[in-house]
Scaffold this active site. Structure first.
Site, PDB file in Angstrom:
ATOM      1  N   ASP A 254       0.830  -1.205   0.000  1.00 49.30           N
ATOM      2  CA  ASP A 254       0.000   0.000   0.000  1.00 49.30           C
ATOM      3  C   ASP A 254       0.859   1.248   0.000  1.00 49.30           C
ATOM      4  OD1 ASP A 254      -2.345  -1.346   0.041  1.00 49.30           O
ATOM      5  OD2 ASP A 254      -2.583  -1.280   2.218  1.00 49.30           O
ATOM      6  N   LYS A 276      -3.594   2.594  -2.293  1.00 44.72           N
ATOM      7  CA  LYS A 276      -4.784   3.434  -2.349  1.00 44.72           C
ATOM      8  C   LYS A 276      -4.516   4.568  -1.393  1.00 44.72           C
ATOM      9  CE  LYS A 276      -7.602   0.250  -1.075  1.00 44.72           C
ATOM     10  NZ  LYS A 276      -7.607  -1.119  -0.898  1.00 44.72           N
ATOM     11  N   MET A 389      -8.610   7.367   9.767  1.00 45.94           N
ATOM     12  CA  MET A 389      -9.026   8.144   8.592  1.00 45.94           C
ATOM     13  C   MET A 389      -9.953   9.285   9.020  1.00 45.94           C
ATOM     14  SD  MET A 389      -9.705   4.890   6.067  1.00 45.94           S
ATOM     15  CE  MET A 389     -10.430   3.840   7.325  1.00 45.94           C
TER      16      MET A 389
HETATM   17  N1  SAH Z   1      -4.492  -1.161   8.818  1.00 47.74           N
HETATM   18  C1  SAH Z   1      -4.091   0.127   9.318  1.00 47.74           C
HETATM   19  C2  SAH Z   1      -5.138   1.197   9.094  1.00 47.74           C
HETATM   20  C3  SAH Z   1      -5.388   1.523   7.650  1.00 47.74           C
HETATM   21  S1  SAH Z   1      -6.501   2.839   7.440  1.00 47.74           S
HETATM   22  C4  SAH Z   1      -3.737   0.018  10.797  1.00 47.74           C
HETATM   23  O1  SAH Z   1      -3.983  -1.012  11.415  1.00 47.74           O
HETATM   24  O2  SAH Z   1      -3.162   0.975  11.337  1.00 47.74           O
HETATM   25  C5  SAH Z   1      -5.426   4.208   7.261  1.00 47.74           C
HETATM   26  C6  SAH Z   1      -5.479   5.094   8.477  1.00 47.74           C
HETATM   27  O3  SAH Z   1      -4.665   4.535   9.498  1.00 47.74           O
HETATM   28  C7  SAH Z   1      -4.953   6.470   8.286  1.00 47.74           C
HETATM   29  O4  SAH Z   1      -5.906   7.334   7.708  1.00 47.74           O
HETATM   30  C8  SAH Z   1      -4.642   6.880   9.711  1.00 47.74           C
HETATM   31  O5  SAH Z   1      -5.811   7.235  10.405  1.00 47.74           O
HETATM   32  C9  SAH Z   1      -4.157   5.561  10.297  1.00 47.74           C
HETATM   33  N2  SAH Z   1      -2.682   5.476  10.264  1.00 47.74           N
HETATM   34  C10 SAH Z   1      -1.930   4.584   9.609  1.00 47.74           C
HETATM   35  N3  SAH Z   1      -0.618   4.790   9.875  1.00 47.74           N
HETATM   36  C11 SAH Z   1      -0.548   5.831  10.719  1.00 47.74           C
HETATM   37  C12 SAH Z   1       0.501   6.521  11.366  1.00 47.74           C
HETATM   38  N4  SAH Z   1       1.791   6.179  11.197  1.00 47.74           N
HETATM   39  N5  SAH Z   1       0.187   7.548  12.181  1.00 47.74           N
HETATM   40  C13 SAH Z   1      -1.074   7.915  12.390  1.00 47.74           C
HETATM   41  N6  SAH Z   1      -2.125   7.291  11.810  1.00 47.74           N
HETATM   42  C14 SAH Z   1      -1.868   6.267  10.981  1.00 47.74           C
END
Ligand code: SAH
Length: 480
Positions: A254, A276, A389
């Protein structure tokens, strides 16, 4: 001129010690360290330790070693295959070395390379498989560092798999033609379905698939691992994720997975960004599903690398269903989800004794429309809420929660780029949260955590959300 490496002064061999006597002379920590190392073999240990330390005595008892509890005498070396002089007392160690040499026995003196006939390696033990690292005594710390790296690369179940392989050796030789067919069998055995079954603790299952591979038609299929890459920092990748990345033929990742993490794969692995990102989908979810199925059917070993944990807002459900329907095997490797990384960056307890005992993972995108979603009701009853998100819907989240009765003073923590060096922290109250929507300078992923537990966080490195401008509504209107 081709580069000619310098010659090794110590040549590595694996010496048979089964049933042989190995003598260690010494009472303290050095002797104990050697006992622990040699205790990983089936050699019989004889430990000459008149004043054995309590730890050494405990080890001798626990490992049924032979204890010679009087001063060292030359005949203690009789019949030994190897001798270790580990007394820490130079004259005594020299005596032991001289005696061993006189008897024609190879000897090692701890910390005295000049007295050693052989060196002991740093050892990665997956018996019957062993990796020995030697530096000819030049760098014990270096040897340990290399050891740790190799240890991470090798599955903990490799030894069990190798033992199983021994039981298939004769049959493979009888039933499979030499060359490519046999090589294919063993490659699939060590990296394919049998290896996965052993890793899952199912040795009988591994035996069954390996037998089928020997007698049936070529059934080797691909395999897809849905792997959590964690929140972005390379060292928050799990050891299993790292190992699978090393084994993959192809990595589909991703957009949110940093290059440094993708780069941990094998250098010659193919890489495809199927990223995405909000607003720019390079491949649709059904295209990704179809690609995973096609690669699996081609027999490729695929790592589908997703940020955070693959099962949290990762569309893993659809991918797993597509693979299952297509009969392609798959597995899931958990990762550190963004909420946990954000909480860690804020030293924020997600559950707090006497304050909150539940938490939820949610996204603000289901707040439009009439009825309040269940998660909002749970927030009102005191759960900690992690909003994924959530930046572009921050005002909606805040407005609806306040409207439903959550106090505008409820604490909120926001982390951009959790776990990464560009991490930024903001704190405030629910009434301040809408300001987030106008922060277009927050280009990285953003995690929002709401709830009373947030009050227990460390705010020393964070900025006030209230300092941010609010679009449209004034803060008082939001609070009203
Ligand atoms: N599978 C991922 C989430 C995917 S959705 C998980 O478990 O973390 C994508 C969202 O994850 C982003 O919009 C944000 O809200 C969050 N996210 C992912 N990486 C991040 C990071 N390093 N810092 C803050 N938020 C993060």
């Amino acid at each position: 001129m081709p580069h000619v490496p310098p010659k090794l002064n110590a040549f590595p061999v694996f010496m048979r010690v089964e049933g042989e006597t190995v003598v260690i002379v010494g009472d303290g920590d050095e002797a104990l360290a050697k006992a622990r190392l040699l205790g990983q073999s089936s050699g019989r240990l004889r430990i000459v330790a008149p004043e054995a330390s309590a730890d050494l005595l405990g080890w001798i008892a626990a490992n049924a070693a032979v204890h010679v509890a009087r001063a060292y005498a030359r005949e203690d070396l009789n019949g030994a295959a190897l001798v270790f002089a580990a007394s820490g007392d130079e004259p005594l160690d020299r005596r032991v070395v001289a005696d061993a040499r006189a008897l024609g026995i190879k000897v090692n003196a701890v910390d005295r390379p000049e007295l050693c006939d052989f060196f002991t390696p740093a050892l990665v033990n997956r018996a019957p498989v062993a990796v020995a690292i030697g530096t000819e005594g030049a760098g014990p710390v270096l040897a340990q560092m290399i050891r740790a790296r190799i240890d991470r690369m090798l599955s903990p179940s490799l030894g069990t798999l190798a033992s199983l392989a021994v039981t298939f050796r004769d049959a493979a030789e009888k039933l499979l033609a030499k060359g490519a067919p046999r090589r294919r069998f063993w490659r699939e055995f060590f990296e394919g379905a049998p290896a996965r079954a052993v890793a899952g603790g199912d040795v009988a299952g591994a035996h069954a698939v390996a037998s089928a591979m020997l007698t049936g038609p070529d059934t080797s299929t691909g395999h897809v691992a849905l792997v959590g890459a964690g929140p972005g920092a390379e060292d928050l990748l799990t050891l299993r994720a790292q190992r699978l990345l090393m084994e993959a033929d192809i990595i589909l990742h991703d957009a949110l997975v940093p290059d440094a993490v993708v780069a941990m794969g094998r250098r010659d692995a193919e890489r495809i960004a199927v990223g995405k990102r909000k607003g720019c989908h390079s491949k649709s979810q059904s295209e990704i599903n179809a690609l995973l199925v096609a690669l699996g059917r081609e027999g490729r070993r695929v790592v589908r690398l997703k940020c955070g944990d693959p099962l949290v807002f990762g569309r893993a459900g659809e991918e797993m269903a597509a693979l299952r329907d297509a009969g392609v095997s798959c597995e899931v490797v958990p990762g550190v989800t963004a909420a946990f990384a954000a909480a860690a960056d804020f030293e924020l307890p997600l559950t707090l004794r006497g304050v909150t005992s539940s938490m939820m993972f949610t996204t603000g995108h289901d707040l439009k429309g009439g009825a309040l979603p269940d998660w909002a009701k749970l927030a009102i009853s005191g759960a900690t809420v992690a909003v994924y998100m959530g930046r572009s819907v921050a005002a909606d989240v805040a407005g609806r929660l306040i409207e439903a009765g959550l106090s505008p003073d409820t604490a909120v923590a926001v982390v951009e780029n959790a776990s990464l060096s560009g991490c930024r922290r903001f704190h405030g109250t629910l009434a301040d949260l809408p300001a987030l929507e106008d922060r277009h300078d927050l280009a990285g992923p953003v995690m929002t955590i709401i709830g009373d537990a947030v009050a227990g966080a460390n705010f020393s490195r964070s900025q006030a959300l209230a300092a941010l401008p609010v679009r449209g509504l004034t803060r008082n209107e939001v609070a009203a």
